[in-house]
Design an enzyme around this catalytic site. Sequence first.
Site, PDB file in Angstrom:
ATOM      1  N   TYR A 210      31.039  36.521  83.954  1.00 23.81           N
ATOM      2  CA  TYR A 210      31.014  37.672  84.856  1.00 23.81           C
ATOM      3  C   TYR A 210      29.585  37.962  85.310  1.00 23.81           C
ATOM      4  O   TYR A 210      29.312  38.126  86.506  1.00 23.81           O
ATOM      5  CB  TYR A 210      31.604  38.889  84.133  1.00 23.81           C
TER       6      TYR A 210
ATOM      7  N   SER B  14      26.020  44.266  88.189  1.00 24.43           N
ATOM      8  CA  SER B  14      26.303  44.819  86.866  1.00 24.43           C
ATOM      9  C   SER B  14      25.135  44.631  85.912  1.00 24.43           C
ATOM     10  O   SER B  14      24.389  43.652  86.012  1.00 24.43           O
ATOM     11  CB  SER B  14      27.532  44.110  86.288  1.00 24.43           C
TER      12      SER B  14
ATOM     13  N   LYS C 262      28.059  37.681  89.110  1.00 23.00           N
ATOM     14  CA  LYS C 262      27.429  38.823  89.778  1.00 23.00           C
ATOM     15  C   LYS C 262      26.001  38.469  90.201  1.00 23.00           C
ATOM     16  O   LYS C 262      25.547  38.866  91.279  1.00 23.00           O
ATOM     17  CB  LYS C 262      27.435  40.051  88.857  1.00 23.00           C
TER      18      LYS C 262
END
Lengths: 320, 320
Positions: B146, B122, B150
């Site tokens: 997050y 991402s 990732k």
Amino acid sequence: MKVLIIGGGGLVGQKLARKLAERGTLRGETIDTMVLADIVDPQPVEAGFTVETAACDIADPASLAATIDDKTDVIYLLAAIVSAQAEEDLDIGLKVNMMGTLNVLQRCRELGTKPVLVFTSSVAVNGGEVEQPYNDQTLLNPQTSYGAQKAIGELLVNDFSRRGLVDGRGFRLPTISVRPGKPNRAASGFMSSIFREPLQGETANCPVDEDFNHYYLSPRKCVENLIKGAEIPEEKLGKNRCMMMPGRVWTIRQMIDAMTAVVGPETAERITWNKQPELDAILAGWRMDIRADKAEALGLEADASFEDNIRYFLEDDIAK
Amino acid sequence: MKVLIIGGGGLVGQKLARKLAERGTLRGETIDTMVLADIVDPQPVEAGFTVETAACDIADPASLAATIDDKTDVIYLLAAIVSAQAEEDLDIGLKVNMMGTLNVLQRCRELGTKPVLVFTSSVAVNGGEVEQPYNDQTLLNPQTSYGAQKAIGELLVNDFSRRGLVDGRGFRLPTISVRPGKPNRAASGFMSSIFREPLQGETANCPVDEDFNHYYLSPRKCVENLIKGAEIPEEKLGKNRCMMMPGRVWTIRQMIDAMTAVVGPETAERITWNKQPELDAILAGWRMDIRADKAEALGLEADASFEDNIRYFLEDDIAK
């Protein structure tokens, strides 16, 4: 002030413990207890405060729960599965280097005391297709499982710190030279042995060319930097709490010249120069030109010259 | 050719499944089976080959063992705990985004078949104290859990691929706009809703200034890039198999002007401009100027203009 050194039985851990014993203080406070923990109960050090030892497996959360208590102010996380073993056995590296680091962070989170955590990452996080010189802004593209697991540790230390669960700071250790002790079969072994063995009257082999460059730091300066690293005020760490520890880029020739300047020319004559083709591919990836601007701005220091590395070995470590 | 899409129930997974059904081939081979797996059994798609669906929890190795078999040639790993939830609940993010990715890699290793694995990372891996523009050589300093998880996934995909256990490739998805569907409360929601709602005759609020810049890609181009991403020959991926998927940097003003060029000026009048001070700190970290040179050199593509993003939404997704 209670200090815990996880990996307290290793070279850096033992030297750090002796230095803390000598100082008696950390972060401006008097140390009253120091715990040395390692996978096997480490050797204690003499100190003017309480020194405890403990067997601790960071891969086991229950073992960590028994080792890290809510009185612990500063934790050094030096324990790791080293490069060669992590490359040979992927699972043990993931278990200790990745999950072990996460377990330490989760234990700190559980305690809710936000201890200072000094995490040792490694020069091995660098490499791959990233252009040199490597600085504080360059991608980590490690080319060993050890390097990958240390880079993951950095991301976890940063994220747990950003969330306020721990006051983490990580330092990528340069290759430590001159390491004391016996020769070993690690690919990096020659980076210490070509000085240590000749200085101790033995021969040693150098498998690379004179112009091979890499990034080095003495054990003495490494320990001083780990102490400074614990003392940096949190608000100065910024949004990336993991950084290269200052070292210096030397070629093999520069290092040998430094040894000669300190002890005269005979010593270097004990070095042999036989290529080891099986090491070439590994060592090609280890030429490293690195800048550690952030850590330097925070007060950490490289050796002034490689002559200092040689002198420190003679003063601190040479086998008598 | 058997293709597995983990996260096959989501927006990108469903569009990818429909596109593969339409093509019938991948990596030059005829697809005979496609499995759509997700945490709840996803909706199947119509295709000229076998389409199966499966409930699969990547946090559970046994569930993965039942889903990934030795016939699977290409795996898309799109499943993830999204940004807001991973920030709210650290443990679920670690369990799914970090351990789930590791579990998929370990399952591939166990099979010994070296499948192609397309991992979606991402734009959120970027951020922190790294200077912009971000390119293929810049440090990942994510400022969300997050993003950290990732970035960890990228390191794992690279390491398992370097070891020859899987043929991994990772693509950092830009912010997808225009997303179809209902408005949601995600901080990034406005990046689609200020186009989608007005185009569907509703109002929507923009909480940032006209000059707010970010990095965008249409759902259609994202799916095309994921297909190309699976088709890149392994030897062209280099030592870092994870890279930014091409998108384009647009300001809000440029995007609105593009919408006006396609559908006329009335639509943009349905946008309101009320600041949401509680979002300011988050959104300040989302201004992103990014270069995706490596992926572009490998043939992946951004939208030619934001007018295209608007047209694709009108052709593919507008609520009738």
